[in-house]
Scaffold this motif. Structure first.
Motif, short mmCIF file in Angstrom:
data_model
loop_
_atom_site.label_atom_id
_atom_site.label_comp_id
_atom_site.label_asym_id
_atom_site.label_seq_id
_atom_site.Cartn_x
_atom_site.Cartn_y
_atom_site.Cartn_z
N PHE A 152 4.55 21.37 28.95
CA PHE A 152 4.84 20.01 28.50
C PHE A 152 3.61 19.43 27.81
CE2 PHE A 152 8.25 19.13 31.96
CZ PHE A 152 9.13 19.93 31.26
N ASP A 153 2.46 19.71 28.38
CA ASP A 153 1.21 19.21 27.82
C ASP A 153 1.02 19.65 26.38
OD1 ASP A 153 0.07 17.66 29.76
OD2 ASP A 153 -1.84 18.72 29.63
N ARG A 187 3.26 21.22 24.26
CA ARG A 187 4.38 21.15 23.31
C ARG A 187 5.09 19.81 23.31
NH1 ARG A 187 3.09 25.36 20.86
NH2 ARG A 187 3.50 27.42 21.70
N GLY A 188 4.95 19.10 24.41
CA GLY A 188 5.80 17.92 24.59
C GLY A 188 7.03 18.32 25.38
N GLU A 203 10.30 17.53 25.08
CA GLU A 203 11.50 17.94 24.35
C GLU A 203 11.31 19.32 23.73
OE1 GLU A 203 14.28 15.69 23.26
OE2 GLU A 203 13.43 13.68 23.52
N PRO A 213 -0.75 14.16 27.00
CA PRO A 213 0.38 13.41 26.44
C PRO A 213 1.51 13.25 27.45
CG PRO A 213 -0.10 15.39 25.15
CD PRO A 213 -0.88 15.49 26.40
N SER A 261 2.72 9.68 28.76
CA SER A 261 3.40 8.90 27.73
C SER A 261 4.78 9.46 27.44
CB SER A 261 2.54 8.86 26.47
OG SER A 261 3.33 8.93 25.33
N GLU A 262 4.87 10.76 27.44
CA GLU A 262 6.15 11.42 27.21
C GLU A 262 7.15 11.05 28.28
OE1 GLU A 262 7.67 13.99 25.30
OE2 GLU A 262 6.09 15.43 24.86
N ASN A 279 8.33 7.62 27.86
CA ASN A 279 9.18 7.66 26.70
C ASN A 279 10.58 8.13 27.09
OD1 ASN A 279 9.77 7.54 24.05
ND2 ASN A 279 9.11 9.62 23.64
N MET A 285 -5.47 9.10 24.65
CA MET A 285 -4.65 10.28 24.37
C MET A 285 -4.68 10.62 22.88
SD MET A 285 -0.69 10.47 25.25
CE MET A 285 -0.23 9.80 23.66
N GLU A 332 13.53 11.91 18.31
CA GLU A 332 13.98 13.30 18.32
C GLU A 332 15.50 13.38 18.36
OE1 GLU A 332 11.86 16.30 19.12
OE2 GLU A 332 10.06 15.41 20.01
N SER A 379 6.26 3.45 21.10
CA SER A 379 5.80 4.47 22.03
C SER A 379 6.19 5.86 21.55
CB SER A 379 6.38 4.19 23.42
OG SER A 379 6.73 5.38 24.07
N ASN A 434 3.75 8.92 20.64
CA ASN A 434 4.06 10.16 21.29
C ASN A 434 4.13 11.29 20.27
OD1 ASN A 434 4.76 11.77 23.35
ND2 ASN A 434 6.95 11.33 23.17
N THR A 439 0.89 12.75 18.94
CA THR A 439 0.12 13.73 19.69
C THR A 439 0.49 15.14 19.29
OG1 THR A 439 1.72 13.87 21.47
CG2 THR A 439 0.00 12.19 21.66
N ARG A 440 1.54 15.26 18.48
CA ARG A 440 1.99 16.61 18.16
C ARG A 440 1.93 16.92 16.66
NH1 ARG A 440 4.88 15.23 21.82
NH2 ARG A 440 3.21 15.54 23.32
N GLU A 453 4.15 -1.15 26.55
CA GLU A 453 4.73 0.02 27.23
C GLU A 453 5.47 -0.40 28.50
OE1 GLU A 453 3.18 3.32 26.22
OE2 GLU A 453 3.90 4.60 27.84
N MET A 468 8.58 -2.42 27.72
CA MET A 468 9.63 -1.55 27.20
C MET A 468 10.48 -0.97 28.33
SD MET A 468 8.84 1.77 24.96
CE MET A 468 8.71 2.81 26.42
#
Lengths: 218, 218
Positions: free
Chosen positions: A22-23, A25-26, A28, A100, A103-104, A107, A167, B28, B103, B107, B110-111, B164, B167
């Motif tokens: 998760f860290d 790639r995220g 999802e 991340p 926050s993910e 989210n 972050m 996404e 957010s 998020n 970060t990717r 955040e 939200m």
DNA sequence: TCGCATTTACTGAATATTCATTCGGTTTAA
DNA sequence: TTAAACCGAATGAATATTCAGTAAATGCGA
């Protein structure tokens, strides 16, 4: 028939692996395949212990939140000034902050009712504990009399916001120094006026005055 | 042959539609199909104006950030106390704050390297402007002498964190009141001691003292 | 102490679904 | 008539979940 039970061990393995993936790639974008690999299992193996990807996320949230609250709980009865303990808590948070993941998860919470409930429960408990710690500071005359719940919420917002900014790599110098500077500023405002300004030891200005004065004429 | 150029109009339509869909589904999960529908176009029509979904996200970021910075820019030369202007800025932010969009965008940052660069550029500009405003406050003796950059970063963290939390629906009473209470607390700490505590008009405690004192024995 | 049955723990290819993107075709304004 | 503006079914790639098997540990009878 009673084989040694490895399921606790496996679940830990899988959650650890999931956190790693998760860290990077995220949530999802994390593929079950990759989580399985990281855990030295096959996809099916992961599904043996967790019903779904969502179940993994839920379990991971639970683990993280509990670890956090346990730490704060311990600080509530630890010795030292309230200020120092609030700083210690922030420092502990910082370790997690640059990932991340948090926050993910927040989210995600905006889209899944169950995740949202879980996060809100955590946030409320966090607020209670912080408010209690702040009340301690007021009782001991370390802090000026203010509404502890508002103060707790303010600190939470600052922590969260700082974590979010950190972050993204948004810091003056290094994250720890910035965090301490921020807390000094906020806690100075919450402290008893008698010592009007506790010397802000860490906050050495990093920009020259020219530099930020330039902002006035962009 | 030179038909009236509708492309600016269409792009606005599409970005507006995208913002709506991102809001309710998340970035996404937002489908191009849905964006197209919301914009009264077909999928192909959307692709006539934007190369990809990423391009839409990028353009939307740009639009939001610019609107925000423009507002702050105007406040920098507006009249009124620095405190009032910081509060006004926060209020304007609040309108956007409750949408998951911001957010999500962070998020995403970060990717994606390009998104990250874009966000950092915005944050740095925001920091410059806020620092300039705070410097104004120091010069006018409204605020005590503190490092304006640290103060700016502290405010940013608080704003972000508040957004955040809001939200997620995490507030004491209503978001506006909470926001003002938080800002009062922070700005009191940054103000000149002469008026030791500017009366915290809005922050009426919402919990009874029993309620938060219960937090001490959980 | 060796098969043998049984249950748990696991494997990974196949399935099914979900979109972003493409593109051959159609409409419309000039 | 022409080219820009637009349509939407088809394509293709990605990936969560399933499931028909396989491996291995355990108990048990001989």
């Amino acid at each position: 028939m009673t084989r040694p039970d490895v399921s606790e061990e496996r679940k830990r393995q899988i959650l650890h692996a999931a956190a790693q993936v998760f860290d990077r790639r995220g949530i999802e974008a994390a593929r079950m395949e990759e989580i399985a690999q990281e855990a030295n299992l096959s996809v099916g193996g992961v599904y043996w212990y967790f019903k779904s990807k969502d179940a993994i996320i839920h379990a991971l949230l639970d683990k993280m939140f509990n670890a956090d609250l346990d730490g704060l709980h311990a600080l509530l009865v630890a010795e030292g000034s309230v200020r120092d303990r609030l700083i210690t808590y922030a420092r502990e948070e910082l370790a997690t902050a640059r990932s991340p993941l948090r926050s993910e998860l927040y989210n995600l919470a905006t889209r899944s009712d169950s995740a949202c409930a879980q996060v809100l429960e955590y946030l409320n408990e966090l607020k209670r504990l912080l408010a209690a710690l702040i009340q301690q500071g007021i009782d001991r005359n370390e802090l000026r009399p203010l509404d502890p719940v508002t103060a707790a919420q303010t600190l939470m917002a600052a922590y969260e916001g700082f974590a979010e900014l950190a972050m993204l790599g948004f810091t003056l110098s290094d994250p720890e120094r910035d965090l301490l500077a921020m807390l000094d500023l906020i806690l100075d405002g919450m402290s008893q006026p008698p010592k009007p300004a506790t010397t802000t030891t860490v906050s050495t200005p990093v920009f020259s005055s020219d530099e930020w004065q330039a902002a006035t004429q962009p």
